[in-house]
Design a protein around this motif. Sequence first.
Motif, PDB file in Angstrom:
ATOM      1  N   LYS A 196       0.851  -1.195   0.000  1.00  0.00           N
ATOM      2  CA  LYS A 196       0.000   0.000   0.000  1.00  0.00           C
ATOM      3  C   LYS A 196       0.883   1.241   0.000  1.00  0.00           C
ATOM      4  O   LYS A 196       1.980   1.230   0.562  1.00  0.00           O
ATOM      5  N   LEU A 197       0.358   2.276  -0.592  1.00  0.00           N
ATOM      6  CA  LEU A 197       1.035   3.558  -0.503  1.00  0.00           C
ATOM      7  C   LEU A 197       0.245   4.464   0.433  1.00  0.00           C
ATOM      8  O   LEU A 197      -0.962   4.669   0.244  1.00  0.00           O
TER       9      LEU A 197
ATOM     10  N   ASP B 184      -3.667   1.106  -3.198  1.00  0.00           N
ATOM     11  CA  ASP B 184      -2.937  -0.113  -3.542  1.00  0.00           C
ATOM     12  C   ASP B 184      -1.782   0.150  -4.489  1.00  0.00           C
ATOM     13  O   ASP B 184      -1.912   0.922  -5.432  1.00  0.00           O
ATOM     14  N   VAL B 185      -0.725  -0.580  -4.247  1.00  0.00           N
ATOM     15  CA  VAL B 185       0.389  -0.555  -5.177  1.00  0.00           C
ATOM     16  C   VAL B 185       0.579  -1.976  -5.675  1.00  0.00           C
ATOM     17  O   VAL B 185       0.666  -2.915  -4.874  1.00  0.00           O
TER      18      VAL B 185
ATOM     19  N   PHE C 245       7.281   2.303  -8.350  1.00  0.00           N
ATOM     20  CA  PHE C 245       6.042   1.749  -7.842  1.00  0.00           C
ATOM     21  C   PHE C 245       5.009   1.798  -8.963  1.00  0.00           C
ATOM     22  O   PHE C 245       5.004   2.705  -9.780  1.00  0.00           O
ATOM     23  N   VAL C 246       4.132   0.816  -8.970  1.00  0.00           N
ATOM     24  CA  VAL C 246       3.117   0.767 -10.031  1.00  0.00           C
ATOM     25  C   VAL C 246       1.747   0.630  -9.395  1.00  0.00           C
ATOM     26  O   VAL C 246       1.584  -0.115  -8.426  1.00  0.00           O
ATOM     27  N   TYR C 247       0.782   1.375  -9.894  1.00  0.00           N
ATOM     28  CA  TYR C 247      -0.581   1.144  -9.423  1.00  0.00           C
ATOM     29  C   TYR C 247      -1.601   1.416 -10.520  1.00  0.00           C
ATOM     30  O   TYR C 247      -1.279   2.003 -11.554  1.00  0.00           O
ATOM     31  N   ASP C 248      -2.810   0.952 -10.245  1.00  0.00           N
ATOM     32  CA  ASP C 248      -3.892   1.019 -11.245  1.00  0.00           C
ATOM     33  C   ASP C 248      -4.462   2.414 -11.401  1.00  0.00           C
ATOM     34  O   ASP C 248      -4.652   3.116 -10.414  1.00  0.00           O
TER      35      ASP C 248
ATOM     36  N   ASP D 298      -8.243   4.534  -7.398  1.00  0.00           N
ATOM     37  CA  ASP D 298      -8.936   4.200  -6.154  1.00  0.00           C
ATOM     38  C   ASP D 298      -8.129   4.558  -4.924  1.00  0.00           C
ATOM     39  O   ASP D 298      -6.921   4.345  -4.883  1.00  0.00           O
TER      40      ASP D 298
ATOM     41  N   SER E  35      -8.199   3.600  -0.898  1.00  0.00           N
ATOM     42  CA  SER E  35      -8.897   2.652  -0.021  1.00  0.00           C
ATOM     43  C   SER E  35      -9.171   3.214   1.367  1.00  0.00           C
ATOM     44  O   SER E  35     -10.125   2.833   2.022  1.00  0.00           O
TER      45      SER E  35
END
Lengths: 112, 112, 112, 434, 434, 434
Positions: A2-3, A95-96, B92-95, C95, C97
């Motif tokens: 998580k970031l 989320d990452v 870092f990668v995220y959606d 998103d 969270s």
Amino acid sequence: MKLLMAIIKPHKLDAVREALMSDGIEGLTVSEVKGFGRQKGHTEIYRGAEYTVSFVPKVKIEVVVDEGTVERALETVRAAANTGQIGDGKIFVYDVSHAVRIRTGESGPEAL
Amino acid sequence: MKLLMAIIKPHKLDAVREALMSDGIEGLTVSEVKGFGRQKGHTEIYRGAEYTVSFVPKVKIEVVVDEGTVERALETVRAAANTGQIGDGKIFVYDVSHAVRIRTGESGPEAL
Amino acid sequence: MKLLMAIIKPHKLDAVREALMSDGIEGLTVSEVKGFGRQKGHTEIYRGAEYTVSFVPKVKIEVVVDEGTVERALETVRAAANTGQIGDGKIFVYDVSHAVRIRTGESGPEAL
Amino acid sequence: MTKISAKAVLVAASALLICAHSVPAFAADGISGGDTAWIMTATALVLFMTLPGLALFYAGLVRSVNVLSVMMQCFAIAGLMSILWILFGYTLAFGEGGHLIGDFSRVLAWGMGTEAASGTIPENVFLAFQMTFAVITPALIVGAFPERMKFSSILVFSVLWLLAVYVPVCHWVWGGGWLADMGIKDFAGGLVVHATAGVSALVLASLLGSRRGFPRELRPPHNPGMTAMGAAMLWVGWFGFNGGSQLAADGGAGMAILVTHLSASTAAVVWMLIEWVRFGRPSLVGFVTGVIAGLATITPASGFVGPTGALIIGAAAGVLCFFAVGMVKNALKIDDSLDVFAVHGVGGLLGTILLSVLMSPVFDGPGYDEGVTMGDQLVTQIIGAVATVAWAAVLTFIIVKIVGALTGGIRTSEDEEIQGLDLVSHGESGYDLH
Amino acid sequence: MTKISAKAVLVAASALLICAHSVPAFAADGISGGDTAWIMTATALVLFMTLPGLALFYAGLVRSVNVLSVMMQCFAIAGLMSILWILFGYTLAFGEGGHLIGDFSRVLAWGMGTEAASGTIPENVFLAFQMTFAVITPALIVGAFPERMKFSSILVFSVLWLLAVYVPVCHWVWGGGWLADMGIKDFAGGLVVHATAGVSALVLASLLGSRRGFPRELRPPHNPGMTAMGAAMLWVGWFGFNGGSQLAADGGAGMAILVTHLSASTAAVVWMLIEWVRFGRPSLVGFVTGVIAGLATITPASGFVGPTGALIIGAAAGVLCFFAVGMVKNALKIDDSLDVFAVHGVGGLLGTILLSVLMSPVFDGPGYDEGVTMGDQLVTQIIGAVATVAWAAVLTFIIVKIVGALTGGIRTSEDEEIQGLDLVSHGESGYDLH
Amino acid sequence: MTKISAKAVLVAASALLICAHSVPAFAADGISGGDTAWIMTATALVLFMTLPGLALFYAGLVRSVNVLSVMMQCFAIAGLMSILWILFGYTLAFGEGGHLIGDFSRVLAWGMGTEAASGTIPENVFLAFQMTFAVITPALIVGAFPERMKFSSILVFSVLWLLAVYVPVCHWVWGGGWLADMGIKDFAGGLVVHATAGVSALVLASLLGSRRGFPRELRPPHNPGMTAMGAAMLWVGWFGFNGGSQLAADGGAGMAILVTHLSASTAAVVWMLIEWVRFGRPSLVGFVTGVIAGLATITPASGFVGPTGALIIGAAAGVLCFFAVGMVKNALKIDDSLDVFAVHGVGGLLGTILLSVLMSPVFDGPGYDEGVTMGDQLVTQIIGAVATVAWAAVLTFIIVKIVGALTGGIRTSEDEEIQGLDLVSHGESGYDLH
Ligand SMILES: Nc1ncnc2c1ncn2[C@@H]1O[C@H](COP(=O)(O)OP(=O)(O)O)[C@@H](O)[C@H]1O
Ligand SMILES: Nc1ncnc2c1ncn2[C@@H]1O[C@H](COP(=O)(O)OP(=O)(O)O)[C@@H](O)[C@H]1O
Ligand SMILES: Nc1ncnc2c1ncn2[C@@H]1O[C@H](COP(=O)(O)OP(=O)(O)O)[C@@H](O)[C@H]1O
């Protein structure tokens, strides 16, 4: 992973960094940002003319942590950054999906 | 779509940008940030008093890419930013769920 | 909750902030960034030598909103930031969270 | 014979006339154009030391959210002290009066006009030159209290301080007071300027308390280049400060400039070497602090020593002030934030004492007044130093108490200190670079 | 008759006495208060050129992580050269000696005191004025090596360079050496200052090697406004540099100031026009580079030409230095980073040559020394130029080799260069604006 | 008797000779070294006012993307006006000519050389001193049009303005023209400099139109510290501006410096107090605006009032200019961006009028010319003021129309204004601090 993205008061940066370190977190990234929220900016008056400065200086901390540590890190930041006064800021979490350490190519939690 | 967020050494910015361009990536956004990690800051001494500067200047690159290009972009950044020395940084990668081009209103991968 | 990240032209910042406020959005965070895209940088010439400045100054706005308000906020930003010219920028959405208000500990949509 | 002499007189008189004509204006009244030109230039140079010199020097050392407040303090002090000087300062310092204080004969310089002379220069030039000293001395104290003192308290403090500390000591030493009578040597203000400011800074800083985070968690100087450029301007301006104190454009002024420059150079190089040895690399802020230490230390001596003396004074200044800076912070634990005492106080006193030795022809100095030995001079200098230190310390203590009562405390709140005084006290921000 | 003449003498003597009194101090010893006032002012102005002038000018042109290192180099050179000057520099340059070098008669200016005169000014003023030249000349060379030279190497280089290049050439031209004997004209240092610094910069830069990324991937000047403000201070200070070189406050000094200003203006306007035509817009950095080119070029000529000559020199400087900048970078491929050779070297030599033509009454100049023709003067100037260039080049080459041996190489590592010398060499950061 | 007198003459003559020798050079030709030293210094100080003073003062007040363009405008004007001055400006302003304009006798200062005198100083020094006035006056107008005027239009405007507005008014008042004949008092340029620049700024700003966002959505000054440091340099330089206008180093010059300083101090303190009362906190930008208001206002009066008059003028300047700033913006709705009219125009006119009262011995002033009453002087001053305002306004209007035609409009496009003129007009960026 998580970031955590925390927007805090600039003078709280060192406290937050130290608190995170004693939690065992080893890396984070900081940016100078300007915030707008309940805490309002101010006006500056030059030669009688008013200039509205809508934004307040803030610091943004980004720290990527393992799923398991999220709750604790979140609470750590909150406690360290809290002054009880308006403008203390927010923490957002998302989320990452990947993390890679450039130097070694390690990925996932090892990369943190 | 995915967002790659890379924290790199400032003098590697041009190399990374050029590498991404030759991969066909057409846009990216860069911020000046300060990092904290295994690479430590330094102390400055003024008139005998020590001042600890905990943070190291870094550059943050954010680039949104189509799902299909993620792996390649990730490797491109890693290769271009790598010096093999501590402090090289992370990716870092995220959606990303939406992308909109402001000028045209195009959305999704076309917006990139 | 969703985070809207908009990369816009610097002189559009006030317009976007005001538009979002009249939409009832109460907080946002702004960073100075540099962009690379279809709008190219420029060259500066000093004493006959050319220096390429690849990046264009941009402003990044981050605003976290409730799911329900995403569409509207997105359109608001798009409309306010649009000049119809190249380099107007992008909006990306992803998103979030968790959200916590540091001062009170409130979390979720109440924290915004 | 009478006729002949009449003729001779006539001829000689016409010789005189032509002569007078060839050196117009001043031949008649003993005012020298060269001296006047130099002291007017020196006046501009000393103003230049405060604005922009000192303002830049100090402003570069604080956090970026206090840069304007420091400049504002220097400016406001300059404005207020100048008005005070023409009203009461000059006349109380340099009016005839007695051994302790002058009189009210020159309030507003009424009637002084363009003709009154002071030595070989117009008195209005002397007054203006001295005014720039009365501006920079309280401005030096700004270094003791940046980032945390109320603006109103600063102004009230400065007004009272000028009248109660600066003006009397100035009269004692330069205005024909009791220290002058004793034969004290203070060429350009080792006691009058640097000792008074340095000691008062220390007292004020200790009463005011330290900045948040002192001494471990302070931010480094926000703009060392600004500080260095301020130091450069102080250096150049100091040629007027010390060279102008000769009140003439002659070899005495020239020597004052030369030794001033050499002391600054030597102290700075010594400071650089100490840092290099102790910390592994010499800093710009260190170098320019050495410059100021060398300048402050040579100030009282600049009319009484030769180049050899200047090198010795410079070296002594570099060493002593370097260690004094550490001692105030670590041993005394006083947050005299920009080291006013360690640099100006220690420097001014050091030079005041050293000159009694370095005046000697042994060090290529000009020697002592008739009938005065090195020992005599030393005793006089020590008496002067002790008196000045004691007076400045006690009076500053009293003034701070008064100011606290008048302005409801002298310190800003913690919140204000965090936010920075630029915004809090002046409603402005230093840098909007995007 | 004897009685009468006695009376007349008496009367005339008293006329003299009064006259002497009316122009005190200097009447007796030939020292002029006006001249002294002006040269002390000029001394302050020339120091002001280096600190802060040149420091700002150069510091604005480098990357932001090297801003302090450039300033530190200027300061440290100022300090060291001043000490060196009082010890050996002045006496070797201006002590009687022979055709090639002075002597050791004035080490530490021992015994000079306040009375010794040099023309109509005190010798200590002359020494101090010349000291500021000995400071700025090696400081000019800083422009050749920013961002990549070891601080220790810089200091050792500057010390050796002053003694081996500056001091001899200064003696040849101004100290009564062989070029002076030949009748060379170098009013304020076209050869002594600008040609020596420019040529040595080129040699040093080529031995040191280029900055990482030269010439394609350099960062633009980090603060052009800082550079421009430094140029402004250099411009103002140059009035002291050239006007002071007259060593008197008279029409010669006034003319030197006037032509200096006109050459600076013209060169800058010409540079602006060239940029406008070639690049579509004229830059501030370009304009102020033109200012410096105009100032350096008029320097040797400033006592020998009139306003018309100044406009011609300025225009020539603007054109030639503009193209020289490009040539050094593109044809020679030498990273003389801040264009010391193209501006100071080329400018200084150009002015040295041009003055032999523009002295002529045809251009409203003052004309030649008796028995000297334009051709004669031109030959002398060329000989001086060639000798100076050759000496500076060869000696610099040798000195760099020595410095390399003494300090274990003169260049910082690539890592250090990337990080920037502010932190690496001085442990400081230039800007902490948040 | 003849013999006797011959002897006496001889003796007296030798007295003269020695006397002449003791004051070399100038004894013969009536040129005073002291006066010359001072006016050369003053020339440097006035150049220093424009560069860097005014450039910093103005550049700190604009957005960070226009910082270089403002500096460039000041520099380019300095260069162009200087060339223009030596060609036509000086001769048209100070050449004998008639009541309205000078003549062409001094084009290029041809033949002036180093010997020609103007009073007790070399004429080339007088020319250079006046040149710095011809530089700063059009540079003041830069404050009217920053951030939105084409660079080419600015240059053409300045050239025409110097010739059509500055030069004639300068001749009327200082060059022996009709206002001089009437007995107008304008010591250092209340009308010639400040009124002309202020009025023309207002006219130009109103023709040019406001900046985008005026008056509600402007950015605050990007660097108030830069502005303050510029103000400090203006303050110091103004000692040369007003003190130099005495054209001698005497008590008149000294008094001019003293009253200049006092007026600046008082106006600034008054401005600070007004802000404190109205806005709750006094700003640095406000303080230094008060400084400039006090300086501009005392300018015409600085040779004609005493310290008491200076305090009154300063206080009046602080109050009046403060309210004038608001009035131009809010009532006239003209975007005279950096308040040239409200500060310089209003100040210059105010001082021009006030001096007719404050010259009086009642205010410790030197009194009136023989046969002139306060009322007479007041009438003369008003006539001068009206004539200057009218001439400047009408001619500026015409010139702007001409410039618009010549350069295809005088305003940059909206896009260019958004981007900032540093990049658009000069291809540079002000700050690259990372
Ligand atoms: N919805 C939001 N999205 C992004 N940033 C926000 C949002 N709301 C607040 N912020 C950031 O948090 C900072 C503090 O918020 P504010 O409303 O002033 O105080 P508090 O959170 O204590 O009520 C703001 O300055 C802004 O930077
Ligand atoms: N967990 C993390 N979250 C966010 N940023 C990180 C994290 N860890 C490291 N970083 C960023 O990456 C930079 C490099 O990390 P560092 O540990 O110094 O070197 P390396 O990755 O080569 O071991 C840091 O300066 C910081 O900006
Ligand atoms: N794929 C991307 N990822 C991240 N940021 C981007 C991306 N593409 C564009 N941007 C940002 O958007 C800005 C505007 O994009 P640009 O291509 O110049 O114009 P436009 O969107 O109008 O076609 C860029 O300067 C950059 O900051």
